[in-house]
Scaffold this motif. Sequence first.
Motif, short mmCIF file in Angstrom:
data_model
loop_
_atom_site.label_atom_id
_atom_site.label_comp_id
_atom_site.label_asym_id
_atom_site.label_seq_id
_atom_site.Cartn_x
_atom_site.Cartn_y
_atom_site.Cartn_z
N PHE A 33 0.81 -1.20 0.00
CA PHE A 33 0.00 0.00 0.00
C PHE A 33 0.85 1.26 0.00
O PHE A 33 0.35 2.36 0.23
N GLN A 34 2.15 1.11 -0.26
CA GLN A 34 3.06 2.24 -0.37
C GLN A 34 3.69 2.30 -1.76
O GLN A 34 4.78 2.84 -1.94
N ASP A 35 2.99 1.77 -2.75
CA ASP A 35 3.56 1.73 -4.10
C ASP A 35 3.57 3.09 -4.78
O ASP A 35 4.09 3.23 -5.89
N ASP A 36 2.98 4.10 -4.13
CA ASP A 36 3.01 5.45 -4.68
C ASP A 36 3.85 6.38 -3.83
O ASP A 36 3.67 7.60 -3.85
N MET A 77 12.30 9.46 -7.55
CA MET A 77 12.53 10.18 -8.81
C MET A 77 11.69 9.58 -9.92
O MET A 77 11.08 10.31 -10.71
N GLU A 78 11.62 8.26 -9.99
CA GLU A 78 10.82 7.61 -11.04
C GLU A 78 9.35 8.02 -10.92
O GLU A 78 8.70 8.33 -11.93
N TYR A 79 8.84 8.03 -9.70
CA TYR A 79 7.44 8.40 -9.46
C TYR A 79 7.19 9.86 -9.85
O TYR A 79 6.23 10.17 -10.56
N MET A 80 8.04 10.76 -9.38
CA MET A 80 7.83 12.18 -9.65
C MET A 80 7.95 12.49 -11.13
O MET A 80 7.20 13.33 -11.67
N VAL A 81 8.87 11.82 -11.83
CA VAL A 81 9.01 12.04 -13.27
C VAL A 81 7.80 11.47 -14.02
O VAL A 81 7.28 12.10 -14.95
N ARG A 82 7.35 10.30 -13.60
CA ARG A 82 6.21 9.67 -14.26
C ARG A 82 4.96 10.56 -14.18
O ARG A 82 4.16 10.62 -15.12
N LEU A 83 4.78 11.25 -13.07
CA LEU A 83 3.62 12.11 -12.89
C LEU A 83 3.89 13.57 -13.26
O LEU A 83 3.08 14.45 -12.98
N GLN A 84 5.01 13.81 -13.91
CA GLN A 84 5.40 15.18 -14.25
C GLN A 84 4.31 15.95 -15.00
O GLN A 84 4.06 17.13 -14.68
N GLY A 89 9.48 21.24 -14.28
CA GLY A 89 10.09 20.92 -15.57
C GLY A 89 11.41 20.20 -15.47
O GLY A 89 11.90 19.66 -16.47
N HIS A 90 12.01 20.20 -14.28
CA HIS A 90 13.35 19.62 -14.12
C HIS A 90 13.42 18.79 -12.84
O HIS A 90 14.29 19.00 -11.99
N ILE A 91 12.51 17.84 -12.70
CA ILE A 91 12.44 17.04 -11.48
C ILE A 91 13.75 16.29 -11.20
O ILE A 91 14.22 16.26 -10.06
N PRO A 92 14.39 15.67 -12.19
CA PRO A 92 15.65 14.97 -11.88
C PRO A 92 16.73 15.89 -11.32
O PRO A 92 17.62 15.42 -10.61
N ALA A 93 16.65 17.18 -11.60
CA ALA A 93 17.68 18.10 -11.13
C ALA A 93 17.76 18.13 -9.61
O ALA A 93 18.83 18.32 -9.04
N TYR A 94 16.60 17.95 -8.92
CA TYR A 94 16.66 17.93 -7.46
C TYR A 94 16.44 16.53 -6.89
O TYR A 94 16.91 16.23 -5.78
N TRP A 95 15.78 15.65 -7.65
CA TRP A 95 15.54 14.31 -7.10
C TRP A 95 16.78 13.41 -7.15
O TRP A 95 16.85 12.43 -6.41
N GLU A 123 19.44 14.16 -5.93
CA GLU A 123 19.98 14.34 -4.59
C GLU A 123 19.06 13.73 -3.53
O GLU A 123 19.52 13.04 -2.63
N LEU A 124 17.76 13.98 -3.65
CA LEU A 124 16.81 13.42 -2.69
C LEU A 124 16.83 11.89 -2.69
O LEU A 124 16.61 11.26 -1.65
#
Length: 396
Positions: free
Chosen positions: A199-202, A206-213, A244-250, A252-253
């Motif tokens: 129940f934590q599949d969301d 980085m993959e999740y945030m880019v997919r929902l960009q 527009g640039h999610i990988p730029a900060y993710w 690092e996260l």
Amino acid sequence: MDTHTFFSPAFIETLMQQRMPGQHIRVQHCEPLPVDNSASILVTLTAGVSDTLLGHFAFQVQYTVDDQPHSRKMVMKIKPNGSEISAMLAGLAQCCGEPLASIYPPFRTQTGFQHTHMRETLVYRHLTSPMLPDIFGVHIDPVSDQYIILMEYLDEVTLMNSTMTPEQWTDNHIRTALTQLAAWHAAHLSKPLPFDGNFQDDAPSMEYMVRLQPLWQALLNQATGRFPGLYPEGAADLLRQAAGHIPAYWRELEKVPKTFIHNDLNPRNTCFRETENGLQFCVYDWELATFHIPQYDVAELLCFVLDTDRYALRQTYLEFYRSQLHALTGAHDDPALFRRHFALAALDFGLHRLGLYMMAHSVSPYAFLPRVIASYADTLLQFRTEVYDSVFPKSA
């Protein structure tokens, strides 16, 4: 099961006995009490589109434990299935018009609401903490699609539903909340949950945030287009760059250890108890709980409780929280790096949670939200030169 059977002494006794199997429970009487459901945004919105009995129902319960008499006020929370909440939010997106109306549907089950019915019930069934309300029983029945929590009636508390009165949060309240929140985050840092992780599949990644960009961009465009004066231009520009640039900060996260966060940590879901040992922070409504870095919860809480007269204290409180967390984990000894990660987590909060808040605000305005957006914008602007200008170069 007839839903009104939930309110019977026999059913409440069954819940309590399952919760306390080593003790002998007998429930003699349950007297209904008035309870306000208006503070629960998801229940209020979903109840309008669901045929199922939903909401909070309060009782004065007379019972015995091993023949010793007790009387407690309790609340039975009957939760909607997360799929109903997801459908309701998709309906709100339709009300916002294009392009959000077309962009939202493919992501409707991925925005953190699809599993709300299981998340909260499992948290209360398996986790314990002084920060949680007293839980008397949990009922999970996927076959009948019934998800019920029997918990304490939070009436002898302070700062309940204090979203509109941030000035009531004293320095002591804020530091108490941050201290006890640090203990929760430390206890769950880099540790798996003691229950089903499906129940934590969301959970954000980085993959999740880019997919929902496309959704984050559409939510931001909807918010700034519908309410052009709400976001200061500098803050809106930073969020556009983040979207527009999610990988730029993710990038690092992704490397920062995660913990189990509340993910809706604000005065709609918190209060304080007075105890013999001082204030106890109490946090409820764990249906959106997920994994992220510890600073995420802090970013949200400070946006809600700091008004304009205390914006300058944001980094002071963040440093206080860091010192508490470091004392418990030994893992956060660099204040500058901690501030940087706080600033990066704040981007996710703005794109995801505030984006969805603003979508709902477009249909049914929330009086508290403009003040929270202003406080959030101050968060971004405080870190612009320290963090964001290095993450998102002006030439980007």
